[in-house]
Design a protein around this motif. Structure first.
Motif, PDB file in Angstrom:
ATOM      1  N   ALA A   1       0.845  -1.188   0.000  1.00  0.00           N
ATOM      2  CA  ALA A   1       0.000   0.000   0.000  1.00  0.00           C
ATOM      3  C   ALA A   1       0.883   1.242   0.000  1.00  0.00           C
ATOM      4  O   ALA A   1       1.998   1.236   0.508  1.00  0.00           O
ATOM      5  N   GLN A   2       0.326   2.288  -0.594  1.00  0.00           N
ATOM      6  CA  GLN A   2       1.085   3.535  -0.647  1.00  0.00           C
ATOM      7  C   GLN A   2       1.229   4.125   0.749  1.00  0.00           C
ATOM      8  O   GLN A   2       0.292   4.100   1.539  1.00  0.00           O
ATOM      9  N   SER A   3       2.421   4.649   1.021  1.00  0.00           N
ATOM     10  CA  SER A   3       2.657   5.226   2.336  1.00  0.00           C
ATOM     11  C   SER A   3       3.782   6.243   2.267  1.00  0.00           C
ATOM     12  O   SER A   3       4.549   6.283   1.299  1.00  0.00           O
ATOM     13  N   VAL A   4       3.844   7.046   3.296  1.00  0.00           N
ATOM     14  CA  VAL A   4       4.896   8.045   3.435  1.00  0.00           C
ATOM     15  C   VAL A   4       5.490   7.909   4.828  1.00  0.00           C
ATOM     16  O   VAL A   4       4.751   7.832   5.810  1.00  0.00           O
ATOM     17  N   THR A   5       6.807   7.899   4.897  1.00  0.00           N
ATOM     18  CA  THR A   5       7.501   7.767   6.174  1.00  0.00           C
ATOM     19  C   THR A   5       8.395   8.962   6.413  1.00  0.00           C
ATOM     20  O   THR A   5       9.216   9.311   5.556  1.00  0.00           O
ATOM     21  N   GLN A   6       8.214   9.573   7.551  1.00  0.00           N
ATOM     22  CA  GLN A   6       9.122  10.622   8.002  1.00  0.00           C
ATOM     23  C   GLN A   6       9.797  10.080   9.260  1.00  0.00           C
ATOM     24  O   GLN A   6       9.189  10.063  10.320  1.00  0.00           O
ATOM     25  N   PRO A   7      11.037   9.645   9.136  1.00  0.00           N
ATOM     26  CA  PRO A   7      11.659   8.918  10.244  1.00  0.00           C
ATOM     27  C   PRO A   7      12.004   9.783  11.449  1.00  0.00           C
ATOM     28  O   PRO A   7      12.160   9.260  12.548  1.00  0.00           O
ATOM     29  N   ASP A   8      12.114  11.081  11.251  1.00  0.00           N
ATOM     30  CA  ASP A   8      12.481  11.967  12.349  1.00  0.00           C
ATOM     31  C   ASP A   8      11.238  12.646  12.903  1.00  0.00           C
ATOM     32  O   ASP A   8      10.602  13.428  12.205  1.00  0.00           O
ATOM     33  N   ILE A   9      10.901  12.329  14.141  1.00  0.00           N
ATOM     34  CA  ILE A   9       9.716  12.932  14.754  1.00  0.00           C
ATOM     35  C   ILE A   9       9.996  14.369  15.177  1.00  0.00           C
ATOM     36  O   ILE A   9       9.145  15.254  15.049  1.00  0.00           O
ATOM     37  N   HIS A  10      11.228  14.574  15.687  1.00  0.00           N
ATOM     38  CA  HIS A  10      11.581  15.880  16.229  1.00  0.00           C
ATOM     39  C   HIS A  10      13.034  16.165  15.883  1.00  0.00           C
ATOM     40  O   HIS A  10      13.896  15.293  16.048  1.00  0.00           O
ATOM     41  N   PHE A  90       5.282  18.363   6.960  1.00  0.00           N
ATOM     42  CA  PHE A  90       4.649  17.134   6.505  1.00  0.00           C
ATOM     43  C   PHE A  90       5.004  16.857   5.054  1.00  0.00           C
ATOM     44  O   PHE A  90       4.870  17.728   4.193  1.00  0.00           O
ATOM     45  N   CYS A  91       5.427  15.636   4.818  1.00  0.00           N
ATOM     46  CA  CYS A  91       5.628  15.143   3.467  1.00  0.00           C
ATOM     47  C   CYS A  91       4.359  14.395   3.058  1.00  0.00           C
ATOM     48  O   CYS A  91       3.685  13.783   3.908  1.00  0.00           O
ATOM     49  N   ALA A  92       4.007  14.453   1.781  1.00  0.00           N
ATOM     50  CA  ALA A  92       2.783  13.787   1.335  1.00  0.00           C
ATOM     51  C   ALA A  92       2.941  13.278  -0.085  1.00  0.00           C
ATOM     52  O   ALA A  92       3.694  13.837  -0.891  1.00  0.00           O
ATOM     53  N   VAL A  93       2.204  12.225  -0.398  1.00  0.00           N
ATOM     54  CA  VAL A  93       2.167  11.661  -1.739  1.00  0.00           C
ATOM     55  C   VAL A  93       0.718  11.551  -2.180  1.00  0.00           C
ATOM     56  O   VAL A  93      -0.178  11.317  -1.363  1.00  0.00           O
ATOM     57  N   VAL A  94       0.487  11.739  -3.457  1.00  0.00           N
ATOM     58  CA  VAL A  94      -0.874  11.659  -3.968  1.00  0.00           C
ATOM     59  C   VAL A  94      -1.176  10.228  -4.382  1.00  0.00           C
ATOM     60  O   VAL A  94      -0.401   9.596  -5.096  1.00  0.00           O
ATOM     61  N   LEU A  95      -2.315   9.747  -3.933  1.00  0.00           N
ATOM     62  CA  LEU A  95      -2.823   8.449  -4.353  1.00  0.00           C
ATOM     63  C   LEU A  95      -3.739   8.696  -5.535  1.00  0.00           C
ATOM     64  O   LEU A  95      -4.805   9.286  -5.391  1.00  0.00           O
ATOM     65  N   ILE A  96      -3.307   8.277  -6.709  1.00  0.00           N
ATOM     66  CA  ILE A  96      -4.025   8.571  -7.947  1.00  0.00           C
ATOM     67  C   ILE A  96      -5.104   7.523  -8.185  1.00  0.00           C
ATOM     68  O   ILE A  96      -4.892   6.333  -7.983  1.00  0.00           O
ATOM     69  N   GLY A  97      -6.263   8.013  -8.663  1.00  0.00           N
ATOM     70  CA  GLY A  97      -7.280   7.073  -9.091  1.00  0.00           C
ATOM     71  C   GLY A  97      -8.525   7.130  -8.244  1.00  0.00           C
ATOM     72  O   GLY A  97      -8.588   7.845  -7.238  1.00  0.00           O
TER      73      GLY A  97
END
Lengths: 115, 114
Positions: A1-10, A90-97
């Motif tokens: 599944a599509q996902s986005v990970t930002q490993p650094d919280i702070h 925030f990083c984000a990716v578009v889920l197309i469709g």
């Protein structure tokens, strides 16, 4: 599944220092990628976006990001941080469709700036 | 460009009480509309989206519902609030003709359920 990970919280950096915020995505096709910034208690403001073409994109407030397909990354950078950059990113990716495209966000990175 | 208005900005409600958060959009017509919830340390979770009047899609099962009575109005509701409904709720829109997924956000509504 599509996902986005930002490993650094702070992250904490000193004013004037360089900054890099990490973002990794999981997506089957060429992604549309975004970075948003949120000041405390506020909505989100678009910093920059990548759709295609040049993999180094310039945004507002002196930010830039580089799309690296081989690493599935879209890291945000700024050469010299200002105290006013303290915010959540925030990083984000578009889920197309489907009926509409949907934006999937990472969990965010909270940036603190030391004087 | 689009402008999104949300109200109320802050709300404190007891458990079991109803909820209505409103969002209106200016500067565009026929937008796609979205409700996101932001809980501490959990990023933004898409709750509902709408591609037209009366058309609502739910992304996650929950205690909330959404309605779109007019083209540029999007309402988030609950009949009985739970403690877990506390959070920061953001309304967003995108221009359907240029629908690349880029979102424009309102200033948010902070809900505290006690």
């Amino acid at each position: 599944a599509q996902s986005v990970t930002q490993p650094d919280i702070h992250i904490t950096v000193s004013e004037g220092a360089s900054l890099e915020l990490r973002c990794n995505y999981s997506y089957g096709a060429t992604p549309y990628l975004f970075w948003y910034v949120q000041s405390p208690g506020q909505g989100l403001q678009l910093l920059l976006k990548y759709f295609s073409g040049d993999t180094l994109v310039q945004g507002i407030k002196g930010f830039e990001a580089e799309f690296k397909r081989s690493q599935s990354s879209f890291n945000l950078r700024k050469p010299s941080v200002h105290w006013s950059d303290a915010a959540e990113y925030f990083c984000a990716v578009v889920l197309i469709g489907g009926a509409t495209n949907k934006l999937i966000f990472g969990t965010g990175t909270l940036l603190a700036v030391q004087p | 460009s689009q402008t999104i208005h949300q109200w109320p900005a802050t709300l404190v409600q007891p458990v079991g009480s109803p909820l209505s958060l409103e969002c209106t959009v200016e500067g565009t017509s026929n937008p796609n509309l979205y409700w996101y919830r932001q809980a501490a340390g959990r990023g933004l979770q898409l709750l509902f989206y709408s591609v037209g009047i009366g058309q609502i899609s739910s992304e996650v099962p929950q205690n909330l519902s959404a309605s779109r009575p007019q083209d540029r109005q999007f309402i988030l509701s609950s009949k009985k609030l739970l403690l877990s409904d506390s959070g920061f709720y953001l309304c967003a829109c995108t221009d359907r003709l240029g629908d690349t997924g880029e979102l424009f956000f309102g200033e948010g509504s902070r809900l505290t359920v006690l």
